[in-house]
Design a protein around this motif. Structure first.
Motif, PDB file in Angstrom:
ATOM      1  N   CYS A  15     -22.630  14.954  25.220  1.00 37.16           N
ATOM      2  CA  CYS A  15     -23.153  13.751  24.571  1.00 37.16           C
ATOM      3  C   CYS A  15     -22.118  12.634  24.707  1.00 37.16           C
ATOM      4  O   CYS A  15     -20.935  12.852  24.424  1.00 37.16           O
ATOM      5  CB  CYS A  15     -23.422  14.010  23.100  1.00 37.16           C
ATOM      6  N   PRO A  16     -22.525  11.459  25.129  1.00 38.06           N
ATOM      7  CA  PRO A  16     -21.567  10.359  25.234  1.00 38.06           C
ATOM      8  C   PRO A  16     -20.852  10.127  23.898  1.00 38.06           C
ATOM      9  O   PRO A  16     -21.495  10.000  22.853  1.00 38.06           O
ATOM     10  CB  PRO A  16     -22.450   9.158  25.605  1.00 38.06           C
ATOM     11  N   ASP A  17     -19.531  10.145  23.948  1.00 39.02           N
ATOM     12  CA  ASP A  17     -18.696   9.909  22.754  1.00 39.02           C
ATOM     13  C   ASP A  17     -18.983  10.912  21.636  1.00 39.02           C
ATOM     14  O   ASP A  17     -18.789  10.592  20.457  1.00 39.02           O
ATOM     15  CB  ASP A  17     -18.871   8.485  22.227  1.00 39.02           C
ATOM     16  N   GLY A  18     -19.441  12.099  22.003  1.00 36.86           N
ATOM     17  CA  GLY A  18     -19.784  13.093  20.985  1.00 36.86           C
ATOM     18  C   GLY A  18     -19.594  14.511  21.472  1.00 36.86           C
ATOM     19  O   GLY A  18     -18.843  14.763  22.414  1.00 36.86           O
ATOM     20  N   PRO A  19     -20.290  15.443  20.846  1.00 34.54           N
ATOM     21  CA  PRO A  19     -20.075  16.867  21.104  1.00 34.54           C
ATOM     22  C   PRO A  19     -20.726  17.364  22.386  1.00 34.54           C
ATOM     23  O   PRO A  19     -21.411  16.619  23.095  1.00 34.54           O
ATOM     24  CB  PRO A  19     -20.739  17.517  19.893  1.00 34.54           C
ATOM     25  N   LEU A  20     -20.506  18.639  22.645  1.00 36.22           N
ATOM     26  CA  LEU A  20     -21.213  19.354  23.696  1.00 36.22           C
ATOM     27  C   LEU A  20     -22.362  20.102  23.023  1.00 36.22           C
ATOM     28  O   LEU A  20     -22.124  20.925  22.131  1.00 36.22           O
ATOM     29  CB  LEU A  20     -20.296  20.362  24.390  1.00 36.22           C
ATOM     30  N   LEU A  21     -23.577  19.804  23.424  1.00 39.56           N
ATOM     31  CA  LEU A  21     -24.736  20.500  22.878  1.00 39.56           C
ATOM     32  C   LEU A  21     -25.029  21.710  23.743  1.00 39.56           C
ATOM     33  O   LEU A  21     -25.203  21.580  24.961  1.00 39.56           O
ATOM     34  CB  LEU A  21     -25.958  19.591  22.841  1.00 39.56           C
ATOM     35  N   VAL A  22     -25.072  22.874  23.120  1.00 38.49           N
ATOM     36  CA  VAL A  22     -25.328  24.121  23.836  1.00 38.49           C
ATOM     37  C   VAL A  22     -26.702  24.628  23.431  1.00 38.49           C
ATOM     38  O   VAL A  22     -26.942  24.936  22.263  1.00 38.49           O
ATOM     39  CB  VAL A  22     -24.258  25.183  23.503  1.00 38.49           C
ATOM     40  N   ARG A  23     -27.573  24.694  24.430  1.00 41.26           N
ATOM     41  CA  ARG A  23     -28.925  25.209  24.193  1.00 41.26           C
ATOM     42  C   ARG A  23     -29.086  26.493  24.984  1.00 41.26           C
ATOM     43  O   ARG A  23     -28.660  26.565  26.137  1.00 41.26           O
ATOM     44  CB  ARG A  23     -29.969  24.199  24.662  1.00 41.26           C
ATOM     45  N   GLY A  24     -29.707  27.493  24.379  1.00 46.12           N
ATOM     46  CA  GLY A  24     -29.900  28.767  25.063  1.00 46.12           C
ATOM     47  C   GLY A  24     -28.951  29.822  24.527  1.00 46.12           C
ATOM     48  O   GLY A  24     -28.108  29.551  23.663  1.00 46.12           O
ATOM     49  N   CYS A  57     -19.223  20.643  15.691  1.00 49.91           N
ATOM     50  CA  CYS A  57     -19.155  19.207  15.411  1.00 49.91           C
ATOM     51  C   CYS A  57     -19.656  18.966  13.986  1.00 49.91           C
ATOM     52  O   CYS A  57     -20.672  19.519  13.583  1.00 49.91           O
ATOM     53  CB  CYS A  57     -20.053  18.469  16.413  1.00 49.91           C
ATOM     54  N   ASP A  58     -18.918  18.160  13.244  1.00 51.45           N
ATOM     55  CA  ASP A  58     -19.376  17.797  11.897  1.00 51.45           C
ATOM     56  C   ASP A  58     -19.644  16.303  11.774  1.00 51.45           C
ATOM     57  O   ASP A  58     -19.815  15.789  10.677  1.00 51.45           O
ATOM     58  CB  ASP A  58     -18.370  18.256  10.839  1.00 51.45           C
ATOM     59  N   GLY A  59     -19.669  15.610  12.900  1.00 47.17           N
ATOM     60  CA  GLY A  59     -19.958  14.182  12.891  1.00 47.17           C
ATOM     61  C   GLY A  59     -18.731  13.296  12.805  1.00 47.17           C
ATOM     62  O   GLY A  59     -18.845  12.072  12.876  1.00 47.17           O
ATOM     63  N   THR A  60     -17.552  13.895  12.672  1.00 43.07           N
ATOM     64  CA  THR A  60     -16.325  13.108  12.553  1.00 43.07           C
ATOM     65  C   THR A  60     -16.090  12.203  13.753  1.00 43.07           C
ATOM     66  O   THR A  60     -15.491  11.128  13.619  1.00 43.07           O
ATOM     67  CB  THR A  60     -15.115  14.045  12.337  1.00 43.07           C
ATOM     68  N   HIS A  61     -16.596  12.594  14.921  1.00 43.89           N
ATOM     69  CA  HIS A  61     -16.400  11.765  16.121  1.00 43.89           C
ATOM     70  C   HIS A  61     -16.940  10.352  15.933  1.00 43.89           C
ATOM     71  O   HIS A  61     -16.486   9.425  16.605  1.00 43.89           O
ATOM     72  CB  HIS A  61     -17.058  12.427  17.346  1.00 43.89           C
ATOM     73  N   LYS A  62     -17.866  10.193  15.014  1.00 44.66           N
ATOM     74  CA  LYS A  62     -18.451   8.870  14.788  1.00 44.66           C
ATOM     75  C   LYS A  62     -17.491   7.938  14.065  1.00 44.66           C
ATOM     76  O   LYS A  62     -17.654   6.721  14.119  1.00 44.66           O
ATOM     77  CB  LYS A  62     -19.737   8.998  13.963  1.00 44.66           C
ATOM     78  N   VAL A  63     -16.509   8.510  13.373  1.00 47.46           N
ATOM     79  CA  VAL A  63     -15.589   7.676  12.598  1.00 47.46           C
ATOM     80  C   VAL A  63     -14.155   7.696  13.119  1.00 47.46           C
ATOM     81  O   VAL A  63     -13.339   6.888  12.705  1.00 47.46           O
ATOM     82  CB  VAL A  63     -15.588   8.065  11.099  1.00 47.46           C
ATOM     83  N   ASN A  64     -13.823   8.628  14.032  1.00 48.84           N
ATOM     84  CA  ASN A  64     -12.433   8.693  14.490  1.00 48.84           C
ATOM     85  C   ASN A  64     -12.197   7.968  15.816  1.00 48.84           C
ATOM     86  O   ASN A  64     -11.112   8.037  16.377  1.00 48.84           O
ATOM     87  CB  ASN A  64     -11.944  10.149  14.570  1.00 48.84           C
ATOM     88  N   GLY A  65     -13.229   7.286  16.306  1.00 46.61           N
ATOM     89  CA  GLY A  65     -13.049   6.490  17.510  1.00 46.61           C
ATOM     90  C   GLY A  65     -13.058   7.273  18.801  1.00 46.61           C
ATOM     91  O   GLY A  65     -12.671   6.747  19.849  1.00 46.61           O
ATOM     92  N   TYR A  66     -13.513   8.510  18.758  1.00 43.69           N
ATOM     93  CA  TYR A  66     -13.526   9.330  19.974  1.00 43.69           C
ATOM     94  C   TYR A  66     -14.367   8.682  21.071  1.00 43.69           C
ATOM     95  O   TYR A  66     -15.481   8.230  20.824  1.00 43.69           O
ATOM     96  CB  TYR A  66     -14.065  10.728  19.667  1.00 43.69           C
ATOM     97  N   ARG A  67     -13.792   8.658  22.272  1.00 43.75           N
ATOM     98  CA  ARG A  67     -14.512   8.174  23.443  1.00 43.75           C
ATOM     99  C   ARG A  67     -14.407   9.235  24.526  1.00 43.75           C
ATOM    100  O   ARG A  67     -13.314   9.679  24.855  1.00 43.75           O
ATOM    101  CB  ARG A  67     -13.923   6.857  23.959  1.00 43.75           C
ATOM    102  N   SER A  68     -15.544   9.624  25.053  1.00 42.08           N
ATOM    103  CA  SER A  68     -15.555  10.702  26.041  1.00 42.08           C
ATOM    104  C   SER A  68     -15.222  10.215  27.442  1.00 42.08           C
ATOM    105  O   SER A  68     -14.968  11.026  28.325  1.00 42.08           O
ATOM    106  CB  SER A  68     -16.914  11.393  26.037  1.00 42.08           C
ATOM    107  N   GLY A  69     -15.226   8.927  27.652  1.00 43.58           N
ATOM    108  CA  GLY A  69     -14.935   8.425  28.985  1.00 43.58           C
ATOM    109  C   GLY A  69     -16.130   8.567  29.895  1.00 43.58           C
ATOM    110  O   GLY A  69     -17.235   8.876  29.462  1.00 43.58           O
TER     111      GLY A  69
END
Ligand code: FES
Length: 72
Positions: A15-24, A57-69
């Motif tokens: 996910c851009p600027d967020g977690p890795l979603l694992v399905r399956g 992921c607990d959503g912290t990426h939304k407030v800590n400024g994480y950018r996935s590049g």
């Protein structure tokens, strides 16, 4: 032999600027190789390092400024 769910494809979505979603039916293991219990069919793995509930992921990426590049 597993059931149909065990043979379902595994998809990992960055996910851009967020977690890795694992399905399956992927097994999630920690650094020691111990399986981490999954409670959902789709799980989100933290990649920002800020979560309070690793490896999830607990959503912290939304407030800590994480950018996935840029992605491939
Ligand atoms: S990616 Fe969401 S808390 Fe780290």
């Amino acid at each position: 032999m597993g059931d149909a769910r065990d043979r379902a494809p595994v998809t990992v979505t960055a996910c851009p600027d967020g977690p890795l979603l694992v399905r399956g039916p992927a097994r999630i293991v920690d650094g020691e190789g111990r399986e981490v219990e999954r409670r959902r069919a789709t799980v989100a793995l933290c990649r920002c390092g800020g979560t309070g509930i690793p490896p999830w992921c607990d959503g912290t990426h939304k407030v800590n400024g994480y950018r996935s590049g840029e992605t491939a």
